[in-house]
Design a protein around this motif. Structure first.
Motif, PDB file in Angstrom:
ATOM      1  N   GLU A   1       0.895  -1.298  -0.032  1.00 14.93           N
ATOM      2  CA  GLU A   1       0.256   0.070   0.029  1.00 14.93           C
ATOM      3  C   GLU A   1       1.035   1.357   0.069  1.00 14.93           C
ATOM      4  OE1 GLU A   1      -2.815   0.087   3.150  1.00 14.93           O
ATOM      5  OE2 GLU A   1      -3.698  -2.015   2.615  1.00 14.93           O
ATOM      6  N   ILE A   2       1.894   1.457   0.886  1.00 15.02           N
ATOM      7  CA  ILE A   2       2.746   2.100   1.003  1.00 15.02           C
ATOM      8  C   ILE A   2       3.524   2.835  -0.203  1.00 15.02           C
ATOM      9  CG2 ILE A   2       4.738   3.425   2.213  1.00 15.02           C
ATOM     10  CD1 ILE A   2       3.643   1.846   4.707  1.00 15.02           C
TER      11      ILE A   2
ATOM     12  N   PHE B   1       2.490   5.101  -3.284  1.00 17.08           N
ATOM     13  CA  PHE B   1       2.539   6.304  -3.190  1.00 17.08           C
ATOM     14  C   PHE B   1       3.762   6.939  -3.789  1.00 17.08           C
ATOM     15  CE2 PHE B   1      -1.180   5.418  -0.684  1.00 17.08           C
ATOM     16  CZ  PHE B   1      -2.097   6.401  -0.846  1.00 17.08           C
TER      17      PHE B   1
ATOM     18  N   CYS C   1       5.066  10.026  -2.369  1.00 13.67           N
ATOM     19  CA  CYS C   1       5.388  10.618  -1.215  1.00 13.67           C
ATOM     20  C   CYS C   1       4.658  10.406  -0.056  1.00 13.67           C
ATOM     21  CB  CYS C   1       5.338  12.332  -1.422  1.00 13.67           C
ATOM     22  SG  CYS C   1       6.008  12.831  -2.987  1.00 13.67           S
ATOM     23  N   ILE C   2       5.421  10.376   0.883  1.00  6.59           N
ATOM     24  CA  ILE C   2       4.496   9.748   2.445  1.00  6.59           C
ATOM     25  C   ILE C   2       5.495  10.646   3.402  1.00  6.59           C
ATOM     26  CG2 ILE C   2       4.363   7.402   1.588  1.00  6.59           C
ATOM     27  CD1 ILE C   2       6.644   6.421   3.385  1.00  6.59           C
TER      28      ILE C   2
ATOM     29  N   THR D   1       0.301   8.259   4.667  1.00 10.04           N
ATOM     30  CA  THR D   1       0.027   8.605   3.442  1.00 10.04           C
ATOM     31  C   THR D   1      -1.115   9.470   3.568  1.00 10.04           C
ATOM     32  OG1 THR D   1      -1.845   6.859   3.404  1.00 10.04           O
ATOM     33  CG2 THR D   1       0.119   5.995   2.740  1.00 10.04           C
TER      34      THR D   1
ATOM     35  N   LYS E   1      10.367  10.358   1.432  1.00  8.21           N
ATOM     36  CA  LYS E   1      10.075  10.132   2.899  1.00  8.21           C
ATOM     37  C   LYS E   1      10.322  11.578   3.378  1.00  8.21           C
ATOM     38  CE  LYS E   1      12.172   6.749   1.816  1.00  8.21           C
ATOM     39  NZ  LYS E   1      12.338   6.419   0.601  1.00  8.21           N
TER      40      LYS E   1
ATOM     41  N   TYR F   1       2.110  12.156   9.485  1.00 11.59           N
ATOM     42  CA  TYR F   1       0.796  12.458   8.741  1.00 11.59           C
ATOM     43  C   TYR F   1       0.906  14.157   8.662  1.00 11.59           C
ATOM     44  CZ  TYR F   1      -3.904  13.663   7.455  1.00 11.59           C
ATOM     45  OH  TYR F   1      -5.141  14.230   6.694  1.00 11.59           O
TER      46      TYR F   1
ATOM     47  N   LEU G   1       3.362  15.300   6.112  1.00 14.97           N
ATOM     48  CA  LEU G   1       2.892  15.242   4.641  1.00 14.97           C
ATOM     49  C   LEU G   1       2.150  16.080   4.443  1.00 14.97           C
ATOM     50  CD1 LEU G   1       2.969  13.403   2.181  1.00 14.97           C
ATOM     51  CD2 LEU G   1       1.094  12.058   3.140  1.00 14.97           C
TER      52      LEU G   1
ATOM     53  N   TYR H   1      -7.475  14.637  -3.357  1.00 16.99           N
ATOM     54  CA  TYR H   1      -6.994  15.239  -2.082  1.00 16.99           C
ATOM     55  C   TYR H   1      -7.657  16.641  -1.762  1.00 16.99           C
ATOM     56  CZ  TYR H   1      -3.982  16.953   1.713  1.00 16.99           C
ATOM     57  OH  TYR H   1      -3.549  17.445   2.726  1.00 16.99           O
TER      58      TYR H   1
ATOM     59  N   TRP I   1       0.113  11.986  -5.018  1.00 17.16           N
ATOM     60  CA  TRP I   1      -0.796  10.961  -4.618  1.00 17.16           C
ATOM     61  C   TRP I   1      -0.101   9.559  -4.962  1.00 17.16           C
ATOM     62  CZ3 TRP I   1      -5.247   9.570  -1.808  1.00 17.16           C
ATOM     63  CH2 TRP I   1      -5.881  10.703  -1.105  1.00 17.16           C
ATOM     64  N   ARG I   2      -0.914   8.746  -5.720  1.00 13.51           N
ATOM     65  CA  ARG I   2      -0.314   7.442  -6.138  1.00 13.51           C
ATOM     66  C   ARG I   2       0.425   7.835  -7.182  1.00 13.51           C
ATOM     67  NH1 ARG I   2      -2.352   3.359  -3.642  1.00 13.51           N
ATOM     68  NH2 ARG I   2      -4.108   3.314  -2.306  1.00 13.51           N
TER      69      ARG I   2
END
Length: 281
Positions: free
Chosen positions: A44-45, A48, A50-51, A77, A106, A188, A191, A237, A278-279
């Motif tokens: 899942e991570i 993306f 950017c996290i 995320t 990151k 979070y 980000l 977003y 995003w993704r």
């Protein structure tokens, strides 16, 4: 030597009077406990570009005492946070895959000690780290900006930072609800601050600080792996309109300073609008 890229933001005059930061709730916090759950989290991570990122360590209180951390690694995320507890089978392998991926940016604050502990204690060499604390400055001041000040300046919100939770025992095998919320929202919020910057500022930061260190000899005009992943983004977003609009007005292009930003500006023009990385495409 190229001068460090600095982005100037205004210092909010009344942080305590701002509305509370809308952080993640327990329903959006994932704590993997098995190898399969770690593999799912990594998948899942890695979807993306950017996290958010941070670590927590059991505090030391005696002079000369050396930290045994990190004990917790946090990733975020735009919709979830993942808490990786060191010592749980599969944790280090999963964390290594994420932290050592040059294609994944990151983003956090004060990452120098995090980088050092990850390498020294776990043998992990993080790549594509973007430390916002080292690039954000208040207008007219020289000191670094912390997470609380950045959230206030960029997002017009107040994030709570409980000292009692910050100095709690992060080595405990079972974290309290307060610890989970604190750790998750540290990553979070970092980000969210990045996503609150202008598209040009985001592109410049990614191009300057998230280039693959293993490919440092490659011409700087070529976009870094994580920057290339940010070319196409989802419009899903939903930033608070007032916060985004007011920030754009108070952080003009002239607030970006560097000895040489021609390469970053060129990348910004090629990247187009990336207001919300995003993704991956």
């Amino acid at each position: 030597m190229t001068q460090k890229l600095i982005i100037h933001i205004r210092q909010h005059p009344n942080v305590d009077g701002l509305p509370r930061f809308d952080g993640l709730t327990s329903a959006s916090i994932v704590t993997p406990a098995t190898a399969d759950e770690f593999r799912a989290a990594v998948e899942e991570i890695m979807g993306f570009a950017c996290i958010g990122f941070d670590t927590e360590s059991k505090p030391t209180f005696k002079v000369g005492e050396v930290s045994s951390g990190p004990h917790l690694i946090q990733f975020a995320t735009p919709a979830k946070a993942y808490l990786f507890r060191i010592g749980v089978p599969g944790c280090i392998e999963a964390a290594s895959a994420i932290l050592q991926s040059p294609a994944l940016a990151k983003i956090g604050f004060g990452l120098k000690s995090d980088r050092s502990r990850l390498h020294g204690k776990l043998g992990i060499r993080p790549t594509s780290l973007l430390d916002l604390g080292s690039v954000l400055r208040y207008q007219g001041k020289k000191g670094q900006v912390g997470l609380r000040g950045a959230v206030a300046a960029v997002l017009d919100a107040r994030i709570e930072k409980s000292r009692s939770v910050a100095t709690s025992n992060w080595a405990n095998p079972a974290l309290t609800a307060a610890q989970q919320a604190y750790a998750a929202n540290d990553a979070y919020a970092a980000l969210r601050v990045f996503l609150g910057l202008s598209a040009e500022q985001q592109a410049m930061l990614l191009a300057r600080y998230c280039a693959d260190r293993a490919s440092a000899a490659v011409n700087r005009s070529q976009a870094s792996p994580c920057a290339r992943r940010c070319r196409k983004v989802s419009a899903a977003y939903a930033r608070t309109p007032s916060a985004a609009d007011s920030h754009s007005a108070r952080v003009p292009k002239s607030s970006i300073s560097s000895a040489n930003t021609s390469g970053e500006n060129a990348w910004a023009k090629r990247a187009g609008t990336i207001s919300s990385p995003w993704r991956r495409p």
